[in-house]
Design an enzyme around this catalytic site. Structure first.
Site, PDB file in Angstrom:
ATOM      1  N   CYS A 272       5.157  14.566  -6.886  1.00  0.00           N
ATOM      2  CA  CYS A 272       6.180  13.527  -6.700  1.00  0.00           C
ATOM      3  C   CYS A 272       6.287  13.103  -5.246  1.00  0.00           C
ATOM      4  CB  CYS A 272       7.531  14.006  -7.221  1.00  0.00           C
ATOM      5  SG  CYS A 272       8.114  15.541  -6.489  1.00  0.00           S
TER       6      CYS A 272
ATOM      7  N   HIS B 201      12.728  17.532  -5.813  1.00  0.00           N
ATOM      8  CA  HIS B 201      12.057  16.391  -6.435  1.00  0.00           C
ATOM      9  C   HIS B 201      12.205  15.167  -5.544  1.00  0.00           C
ATOM     10  CE1 HIS B 201      10.297  13.922  -9.519  1.00  0.00           C
ATOM     11  NE2 HIS B 201      11.383  13.171  -9.638  1.00  0.00           N
TER      12      HIS B 201
END
Length: 340
Positions: A30, A292
């Protein structure tokens, strides 16, 4: 001002959703996807690669990464698919930087610096310059690329010896400015900039060697911007290392979406009186090793903001761009913003 034209300018591409293509997560990638979406929202960089101009500048020893990047940018702007895989670019870059080939969570800011450096090395033009100084001929190497033209700025550190008051200036180039966060609760981007550019006193182990005094001395140092880049990237230093390990600052930092003025931190001799508008944000939620990354990007054509969460894309209102998870801020100078 940098300006590149591609055969099909962004505004004239006959496709429904150019530049709105998600990137599949390859396993803890990510951080890469967020950075690639931000770079994909910088018009002159995109147009340079879409035009194919980069192919003539490629150096054989670094060409693989730049060619893979160009191919990926083309896929992301063609708008044929909802999402594409960045596998080829990830694999090629991993050969140069093995840290990013392990499918483990990595730092987006470190990845960004490596990508910009890799592209610069692949696309740089080297110009040798001769100049005379005190009757001696000096040889200066000047390397330029689309990366330096867009992202490289320069600071000057003015260092003053506190004993003899002599002053020296040390220039330093940058592509990303890492800003300290002066509060644990809430502050503004201006507060972070003030903290970075405030005068510091160097004592004890940080003393400088003064050539006039001939010994190490206490000194004061102050940085100013002598060359503001077309796109300035701020890294908000949310991660701190302490005796018991890493700590993340969740400070709510207020940053402007437009009219960012860098004149208070710039040398009046070099500043061009340009203001900046936000064009992209990298967000980080969670902790360093199990967090994230997502990105907010302002579409260069529609001027709407979108959230990019790997393969998922969502249009968001301007009011949602301000978040307490911001980690990297991309600002574009107004002079560049209105040229394409």
């Amino acid at each position: 001002i940098v300006k590149y034209f591609c055969e099909e300018p962004m505004e004239e591409m006959n496709i429904q959703h150019p530049g709105l293509t998600g990137l599949r997560n390859l396993g803890n990638t990510c951080y890469m996807n967020a950075i690639l979406q931000c770079l994909c929202s910088v018009p002159p960089l995109v147009e340079y690669f879409l035009s194919g101009n980069y192919q003539a500048a490629l150096h054989n020893e670094n060409s693989e990464s730049a060619a893979a990047f160009g191919s990926l940018i083309s896929d992301m702007w063609r708008g044929e698919f909802d999402s594409v895989s960045p596998e080829v670019f990830y694999s090629v870059l991993g050969k140069q930087y093995p840290t990013f080939s392990k499918r483990t969570q990595e730092d987006a800011q470190e990845f960004l610096i490596c990508v910009l450096d890799e592209l610069h090395q692949a696309l740089k033009k080297v110009r040798a310059q001769l100049w005379s100084y005190s009757a001696r001929m000096k040889h200066q190497i000047n390397e330029t690329s689309i990366i330096t033209q867009l992202f490289e700025g320069q600071l000057s550190y003015e260092i003053t010896c506190l004993k003899c008051k002599s002053t020296t200036n040390r220039p330093e180039s940058f592509t990303v400015l890492s800003l300290p966060i002066p509060s644990k609760s809430a502050c503004s981007l201006q507060d972070c900039l003030e903290c970075f550019f405030q005068q510091d006193t160097l004592t004890w182990n940080n003393q400088i060697y003064c050539s006039w005094c001939g010994t190490k001395q206490d000194a004061v140092v102050k940085a100013t911007i002598t060359k503001a880049p077309q796109i300035i990237i701020f890294h908000l230093k949310r991660f701190e290392w302490q005796d018991w390990g890493e700590r993340k600052l969740s400070t709510d930092i207020c940053y402007p979406l437009s009219n960012l003025d860098l004149s208070p931190y710039s040398s009046p001799l070099f500043y061009k009186n340009e203001e900046y508008s936000l064009c992209a944000v990298v967000n980080h939620s969670g902790f360093l090793n199990n967090g994230h990354y997502t990105a907010f990007c302002k579409h260069p054509v529609t001027k709407n903001w979108y959230s990019f969460d790997d393969a998922r894309i969502t249009e968001i209102p301007d009011s949602s761009v301000q978040t307490d998870t911001a980690y990297l801020l991309f600002y574009t100078s107004h002079g560049l913003l209105y040229t394409h």
